[in-house]
Scaffold this motif. Structure first.
Motif, PDB file in Angstrom:
ATOM      1  N   GLU A 134      -0.171  -0.424  -3.482  1.00 26.81           N
ATOM      2  CA  GLU A 134       0.048   1.020  -3.604  1.00 26.81           C
ATOM      3  C   GLU A 134      -0.571   1.563  -4.888  1.00 26.81           C
ATOM      4  O   GLU A 134      -1.037   2.697  -4.934  1.00 26.81           O
ATOM      5  CB  GLU A 134       1.540   1.356  -3.509  1.00 26.81           C
ATOM      6  CG  GLU A 134       2.207   0.934  -2.203  1.00 26.81           C
ATOM      7  CD  GLU A 134       1.591   1.550  -0.943  1.00 26.81           C
ATOM      8  OE1 GLU A 134       0.668   2.378  -1.037  1.00 26.81           O
ATOM      9  OE2 GLU A 134       2.045   1.181   0.159  1.00 26.81           O
ATOM     10  N   GLU A 197       4.854   3.402   7.432  1.00 28.04           N
ATOM     11  CA  GLU A 197       3.569   2.722   7.269  1.00 28.04           C
ATOM     12  C   GLU A 197       3.012   2.127   8.554  1.00 28.04           C
ATOM     13  O   GLU A 197       1.808   2.064   8.735  1.00 28.04           O
ATOM     14  CB  GLU A 197       3.672   1.642   6.189  1.00 28.04           C
ATOM     15  CG  GLU A 197       3.745   2.252   4.809  1.00 28.04           C
ATOM     16  CD  GLU A 197       3.893   1.226   3.710  1.00 28.04           C
ATOM     17  OE1 GLU A 197       4.505   0.179   3.969  1.00 28.04           O
ATOM     18  OE2 GLU A 197       3.418   1.484   2.603  1.00 28.04           O
ATOM     19  N   GLU A 231      -2.357  -2.088   4.601  1.00 29.09           N
ATOM     20  CA  GLU A 231      -1.018  -1.801   5.117  1.00 29.09           C
ATOM     21  C   GLU A 231      -0.406  -2.982   5.861  1.00 29.09           C
ATOM     22  O   GLU A 231       0.787  -3.237   5.752  1.00 29.09           O
ATOM     23  CB  GLU A 231      -1.036  -0.572   6.040  1.00 29.09           C
ATOM     24  CG  GLU A 231      -1.362   0.723   5.325  1.00 29.09           C
ATOM     25  CD  GLU A 231      -0.481   0.992   4.114  1.00 29.09           C
ATOM     26  OE1 GLU A 231       0.730   1.157   4.282  1.00 29.09           O
ATOM     27  OE2 GLU A 231      -1.010   1.020   2.993  1.00 29.09           O
ATOM     28  N   HIS A 234       1.718  -5.327   3.355  1.00 29.03           N
ATOM     29  CA  HIS A 234       3.046  -4.997   2.801  1.00 29.03           C
ATOM     30  C   HIS A 234       3.965  -4.289   3.793  1.00 29.03           C
ATOM     31  O   HIS A 234       5.168  -4.248   3.581  1.00 29.03           O
ATOM     32  CB  HIS A 234       2.924  -4.216   1.492  1.00 29.03           C
ATOM     33  CG  HIS A 234       2.216  -2.909   1.631  1.00 29.03           C
ATOM     34  ND1 HIS A 234       0.915  -2.723   1.219  1.00 29.03           N
ATOM     35  CD2 HIS A 234       2.611  -1.731   2.136  1.00 29.03           C
ATOM     36  CE1 HIS A 234       0.565  -1.477   1.470  1.00 29.03           C
ATOM     37  NE2 HIS A 234       1.564  -0.855   2.018  1.00 29.03           N
TER      38      HIS A 234
END
Ligand SMILES: [Fe+2]
Ligand SMILES: [Fe+2]
Ligand SMILES: [Zn+2]
Lengths: 506, 350
Positions: A134, A197, A231, A234
């Motif tokens: 991030e 996400e 993505e 995580h």
């Protein structure tokens, strides 16, 4: 002899929990940060991610990704692509930079929270990669947005937006504070990695990347598709967390996921919806927002919740009906309150565009056409004044977005309905029944002043449009305006003004 | 008053958040400056929710009202100016070096040739460190979560990942040693050593206390100014030296390579401590109190590990010397930080 394979030693990296004896376990993992709730503490020892990653693999892969993302950027640096991009598309990118850069940073904080309070060592390690990911997204988005400031001051809001009290940003902070930075880590893992996400970011990153390519913005497409590749790693913190929660407390699991999905859907209707159905030039649109939602979000979401033995959210019918309404109403609100935006909102209702909208959304003309007609006729009568706001929209006490959703009554007419409730001697207003129900279930936490509440309480001075714009942090060089009134009104020049339009003009 | 003719403002070159800067901010600054919106100016609460919600009160208590205060936390700069891109470049190179060392020694069959004493030393003082370092990783993540500037959060975020790097290297070696010495207890005894061996208890006590020190400034002081510099001296520097003396080059090289992360952590942490004092001399008393409290725990932890080291080297080193060496390392890290005479110089450079 080569190096050992990851599988041979990674068990030790994951096995790092121990029993505390100098302090209480509940002091290291306070309930409101960790939210184990009805789940027995030891149940978390079963937490396991599907796809494993090690530190040396991580830094090696990410180094390559960074190198290629920045190589594309510098290769394009001297090209004149930017100057030839459509204003509508540029607006979509400004909205993205301002609305996303610091959300990526909120995700850094969310991941750091899970890296500290996650209830299993393997989870905390995955969150440690997550916070790095991030950080990458926050930095690359901020840096790419920064590049255009010299050409267009609105890109300053890449960094500035979330530091202001602009209504769009209050709404987004409220949503993301509530589902990313502030919640307990169990709720967080279900709200952010699982609901947001694995679902919604696809819409913003995959679908918008294809619009970017169509619009000739290779740089932007490159940036967001590179971000999206992180993505899968995580976002897998959600699955194992949900699995354990469902086993011990399915009612809570259902509520957490329902709430996060609803909040995300509202925010996407406000931003991604207009970007796709109004800002992206007609010839570059691949699918409508509704079609994207159906393909990328809804099928997958329903599949995911069923896989975990959960049900469709209680508000499902209202949500599905909203796919034809919410973002169109919000587009009108965004355009009307355009001085409060850091981009130049395109109206996007020329005859061709309207034909497209009517084809994708059969009720569009009936619900929205006449309202745009009023605006069109005012523009054509050189009465721009009448198209500019003098007051604030009524804002929803849950999602903080304008309460402007039309619903169809039994007699077939469409009108904006007031959803309200009484609490603690006050009347609260909501945009939808879903927002009203969420407020009630979560009233101690979400009970928070909207911009309107602040205005009425005298916190915004002076109490006029100038005062409001100042409170929102808008400066004259940034305030949004329509990029090209003629583009969408010229089709209608000279037509007779009648009915509601006439009434509005008199 | 004479009116100055209205001039068209020059086009912006950078974020307005930097103010009217003459010098273009660096890439590091552009990517790091004021990224955390919970720190925005004129906020009524950190989070856009009920001001008396539990998260808002937590951030108010442990961040905004921390005894450690500064006028402008965003004036802080990481001396290494790390960005994400720089970090993954740096650490992929560092890990490539580690992989080279590991591969060379694996090819040479070094582990099988280790004397039993070296194996026992590693099994008692090296492989159990994955618990300690994981605890440190958690505390560092908390510092990042709570820090009053994104410049600080980012430094702590990379540092959190560095601890994971260290745990990863320890884990790798744990497996290698377990394969070479299946009866040594390596790979199975670590948790019980960590939880019950006398030598480890003061260290475990220190990290458990650090985990529940929720004031962000105290957590930072406890870990970055006191515990980590003290215990790294034992577990990387001194252990590395002993290993080298035993002919265990691999452990010596590995601890030396990992020590680069500790030095980087020391640099940014020291810089941050200096900034707090330069901006507000009253912070000296705040830090002094915390450093005093945590130094006691750190010294006890170093002494416990010193006893372990002494017993495993058959008296070649003394526990008191180990603890003194570690204390000296910490004192170098903190040298003159709290010194009143250093006021002006720190203010000038800070
Ligand atoms: Fe992200
Ligand atoms: Fe993400
Ligand atoms: Zn609402």
């Amino acid at each position: 002899m080569a190096l050992l394979k990851r599988e041979e030693w990674q068990g030790f990296v994951r096995d790092v929990d121990w029993s505390y004896s100098y302090v209480d376990d509940s002091a290291v993992f306070p309930e409101w940060h960790c939210g184990t709730g009805k789940v027995p503490r030891e149940a978390w020892s079963a937490w396991e991610e599907d796809y494993k990653v090690s530190y040396p693999e991580y830094v090696a892969t990410q180094r390559e990704k960074e190198a290629s993302a920045y190589a594309v950027k510098s290769a394009l640096q001297r090209s004149t692509t930017f100057d030839h991009l459509d204003e509508g598309w540029k607006s979509a990118t400004k909205m993205h930079f301002g609305g996303v850069a610091l959300v990526e940073y909120a995700a850094v904080l969310a991941e750091l929270k899970m890296a500290r309070f996650g209830l299993n060592g393997a989870w905390r390690n995955m969150a440690t990669f997550g916070q790095l990911d991030e950080l990458r997204h926050a930095q690359i988005t901020t840096f790419f947005g920064h590049e255009f400031i010299g050409k267009d001051a609105q890109y300053d809001w890449t960094q500035k937006a979330f530091h202001t009290n602009d209504w769009v940003l209050i709404s987004l902070r409220n949503l993301f504070d509530g589902m990313m930075i502030a919640p307990n880590v169990v709720d967080l893992a279900i709200e952010l990695p699982l609901t947001f996400e694995t679902g919604f970011t696809n819409l913003q990153f995959v679908a918008l990347a294809s619009d970017a390519l169509e619009s000739g913005d290779v740089n932007f497409a490159n940036m967001i598709s590179s971000i999206q590749t992180d993505e899968a790693r995580h976002s897998q913190q959600g699955g194992p967390t949900l699995e354990i929660l469902v086993e011990h407390d399915p009612v809570r699991a259902q509520w957490v996921i329902d709430k996060a999905f609803w909040g995300s859907a509202r925010a996407f209707a406000a931003l991604t919806g207009p970007a796709m159905d109004y800002y992206t030039p007609l010839e570059h649109r691949k699918q409508s927002y509704r079609e994207f939602m159906e393909e990328w979000i809804i099928d997958q979401f329903v599949h995911t919740i069923e896989e975990y033995g959960l049900k469709k959210p209680w508000y499902w019918d209202e949500f599905m009906r909203g796919l034809d309404i919410w973002h169109h109403g919000l587009q009108m609100g965004l355009w009307y309150w355009r001085p409060t935006l850091w981009w130049r909102p395109k109206a996007g209702v020329s005859k061709d565009e309207r034909a497209w909208l009517a084809e994708k959304y059969p009720n569009w003309e009936k619900v929205f056409g006449d309202k745009w007609d009023v605006l069109i006729d005012n523009v054509n009568a050189n009465n721009l004044e009448a198209t500019l706001p003098e007051t604030l929209p009524w804002l929803c006490s849950t999602c903080h977005l304008p309460a402007c959703n039309a619903t169809q009554s039994r007699d077939g007419t469409w009108r904006v309905r007031d959803w309200s409730l009484q609490y603690d001697g006050r009347t609260y207003h909501f945009c939808t029944n879903g927002c009203r129900q969420i407020f009630w279930k979560d009233r101690d936490n979400v009970n928070h002043q909207t911009l309107i509440d602040r205005f009425l309480a005298g916190q915004i001075q002076p109490m006029d449009v100038g005062g409001i714009l100042g409170y929102m942090g808008l400066t004259p060089d940034v305030m949004g305006d329509d990029p090209d009134y003629e583009a969408w009104t010229k089709d209608y020049v000279g037509r007779p003004v009648e009915g509601i339009s006439l009434a509005a003009q008199s | 008053m004479t009116e100055t003719p209205a001039r068209k403002p020059r086009p912006r070159r950078t974020f307005s958040a930097f103010g009217d800067v003459r010098k273009m901010p660096s890439e590091y600054e552009i990517m790091t400056h004021a990224q955390n919106w919970t720190l925005r100016e004129n906020r009524t609460s950190a989070f856009e929710q009920n001001p008396s919600s539990a998260p808002n009160l937590w951030f108010l208590t442990y961040r905004d009202n921390s005894p450690l205060q500064a006028q402008d936390w965003d004036a802080y700069r990481d001396p290494d100016s790390l960005t994400y891109r720089a970090y993954v470049n740096l650490q992929s190179e560092a890990e490539a070096k580690v992989a080279g060392v590991l591969e060379t020694h694996a090819e040479a069959g070094s582990d099988a040739q280790l004397p039993a004493g070296s194996v026992a030393l590693l099994g008692h003082l090296f492989t159990p460190t994955r618990y300690l370092c994981h605890g440190f990783q958690q505390v560092e993540a908390y510092i990042g979560y709570m820090a009053p500037s994104s410049y600080i959060t980012n430094a702590a975020a990379f540092c959190t990942a560095d601890f994971l790097r260290r745990v990863t290297n320890v884990a790798y070696r744990t497996r290698e040693l377990q394969v070479a010495w299946p009866d040594s207890g390596i790979g199975s005894a670590e948790r019980s050593l960590w939880e019950t061996h006398d030598g480890w208890q003061p260290a475990r006590k220190a990290v458990e206390y650090a985990l529940v020190s929720y004031d962000w400034g105290e957590a930072f002081t406890a870990l970055n100014l006191v515990l980590a510099p003290t215990l790294d001296d034992v577990l990387l520097t001194q252990l590395g030296q002993v290993a080298k003396g035993n002919g265990d080059d691999l452990s010596w090289l590995l601890t030396s390579l990992l020590a680069a992360d500790s030095r980087r952590r020391d640099r940014w942490s020291r810089q941050l401590a200096e900034l707090t004092i330069a901006q507000r001399p009253d912070n000296r008393a705040v830090l002094d109190k915390w450093i005093g409290r945590w130094s006691q725990l750190a010294d006890d932890a170093a002494h416990g590990l010193g006893q372990l080291l002494a017993s495993l080297t058959e008296g070649a080193v003394r526990a008191d010397d180990v603890a003194a060496h570690a204390r000296a390392a910490r004192e170098r890290h903190l040298a003159s930080l709290l010194d009143p005479a250093s006021d002006e110089t720190t203010a000038a450079t800070g």
